[in-house]
Design a protein around this motif. Sequence first.
Motif, short mmCIF file in Angstrom:
data_model
loop_
_atom_site.label_atom_id
_atom_site.label_comp_id
_atom_site.label_asym_id
_atom_site.label_seq_id
_atom_site.Cartn_x
_atom_site.Cartn_y
_atom_site.Cartn_z
N GLU A 18 20.52 46.39 19.51
CA GLU A 18 21.26 45.14 19.62
C GLU A 18 20.76 44.17 18.56
N VAL A 19 21.65 43.32 18.12
CA VAL A 19 21.29 42.33 17.11
C VAL A 19 20.47 41.24 17.79
N ALA A 20 19.24 41.06 17.30
CA ALA A 20 18.35 40.04 17.84
C ALA A 20 18.44 38.75 17.05
N LYS A 21 18.78 38.87 15.77
CA LYS A 21 18.85 37.71 14.88
C LYS A 21 19.68 38.08 13.66
N PHE A 22 20.34 37.09 13.07
CA PHE A 22 21.16 37.31 11.88
C PHE A 22 21.03 36.10 10.97
N GLU A 23 20.77 36.34 9.69
CA GLU A 23 20.72 35.26 8.72
C GLU A 23 21.55 35.65 7.50
N LYS A 24 22.28 34.69 6.96
CA LYS A 24 23.14 34.90 5.81
C LYS A 24 22.80 33.87 4.75
N THR A 25 22.55 34.33 3.53
CA THR A 25 22.37 33.42 2.40
C THR A 25 23.40 33.79 1.35
N SER B 125 22.95 35.28 -1.33
CA SER B 125 22.67 36.55 -2.00
C SER B 125 22.43 37.73 -1.06
N ARG B 126 22.20 37.48 0.25
CA ARG B 126 21.88 38.61 1.13
C ARG B 126 22.15 38.32 2.60
N PHE B 127 22.23 39.41 3.35
CA PHE B 127 22.27 39.38 4.81
C PHE B 127 20.95 39.93 5.32
N ASP B 128 20.39 39.31 6.34
CA ASP B 128 19.23 39.84 7.05
C ASP B 128 19.64 40.01 8.50
N ILE B 129 19.47 41.22 9.02
CA ILE B 129 19.87 41.53 10.38
C ILE B 129 18.67 42.15 11.09
N TRP B 130 18.26 41.54 12.21
CA TRP B 130 17.17 42.08 13.02
C TRP B 130 17.79 42.85 14.18
N LEU B 131 17.38 44.10 14.33
CA LEU B 131 17.89 44.99 15.37
C LEU B 131 16.74 45.44 16.27
N ASP B 132 16.92 45.28 17.58
CA ASP B 132 15.94 45.77 18.56
C ASP B 132 16.58 46.88 19.38
N THR C 190 21.74 43.82 1.77
CA THR C 190 21.64 43.87 3.23
C THR C 190 20.28 44.43 3.61
N HIS C 191 19.54 43.64 4.38
CA HIS C 191 18.22 44.06 4.84
C HIS C 191 18.25 44.17 6.36
N LEU C 192 17.97 45.37 6.85
CA LEU C 192 17.90 45.60 8.29
C LEU C 192 16.43 45.57 8.70
N HIS C 193 16.12 44.76 9.67
CA HIS C 193 14.77 44.66 10.21
C HIS C 193 14.85 45.29 11.61
N VAL C 194 14.35 46.51 11.71
CA VAL C 194 14.58 47.32 12.90
C VAL C 194 13.27 47.61 13.61
N ARG C 195 13.30 47.50 14.92
CA ARG C 195 12.12 47.92 15.68
C ARG C 195 12.53 48.72 16.90
N LYS C 196 11.72 49.73 17.15
CA LYS C 196 11.97 50.62 18.27
C LYS C 196 11.16 50.14 19.48
N ARG C 197 11.72 50.42 20.63
CA ARG C 197 11.06 50.07 21.89
C ARG C 197 9.95 51.08 22.17
N LYS C 198 8.88 50.61 22.80
CA LYS C 198 7.82 51.49 23.26
C LYS C 198 7.98 51.70 24.76
N TRP C 199 7.61 52.86 25.21
CA TRP C 199 7.67 53.21 26.62
C TRP C 199 6.29 53.66 27.07
N LEU C 200 5.93 53.36 28.31
CA LEU C 200 4.65 53.75 28.88
C LEU C 200 4.89 54.67 30.06
#
Length: 103
Positions: free
Chosen positions: A7-14, A16-23, A59-69
């Motif tokens: 899911e998109v956690a954050k989005f920034e547009k300038t 020259s670029r798009f930054d999209i944070w995905l969790d 376009t820069h994707l900032h992606v992080r995976k969930r951890k499970w215990l």
Amino acid sequence: MLIDNFEVAKFEKTASRFDIWLDEKKIQMREDKKNSSIISHGFGEYHTIQDFPIRGRATHLHVRKRKWLDKDTGEIFSYEWELSEYDETHLNAEFVSFLKEGD
């Protein structure tokens, strides 16, 4: 579809670029849903991936995976995603590699 798992956690547009944070969404794999000892345990670090340009902007994707215990064993893990459903998409090699690796 990729957005089914992230899911998109954050989005920034300038200019020259798009930054999209995905969790990664808090969705367990089918085999883990019945195991109450497996719980969500936060996220790994963001990995930044430069993807294909969108409308002339980098376009820069900032992606992080969930951890499970697994409370029974103390093991902390992340899911590796099967990518066969994405064969017709245009994911770059770096993003595919990220999805396949465990944290």
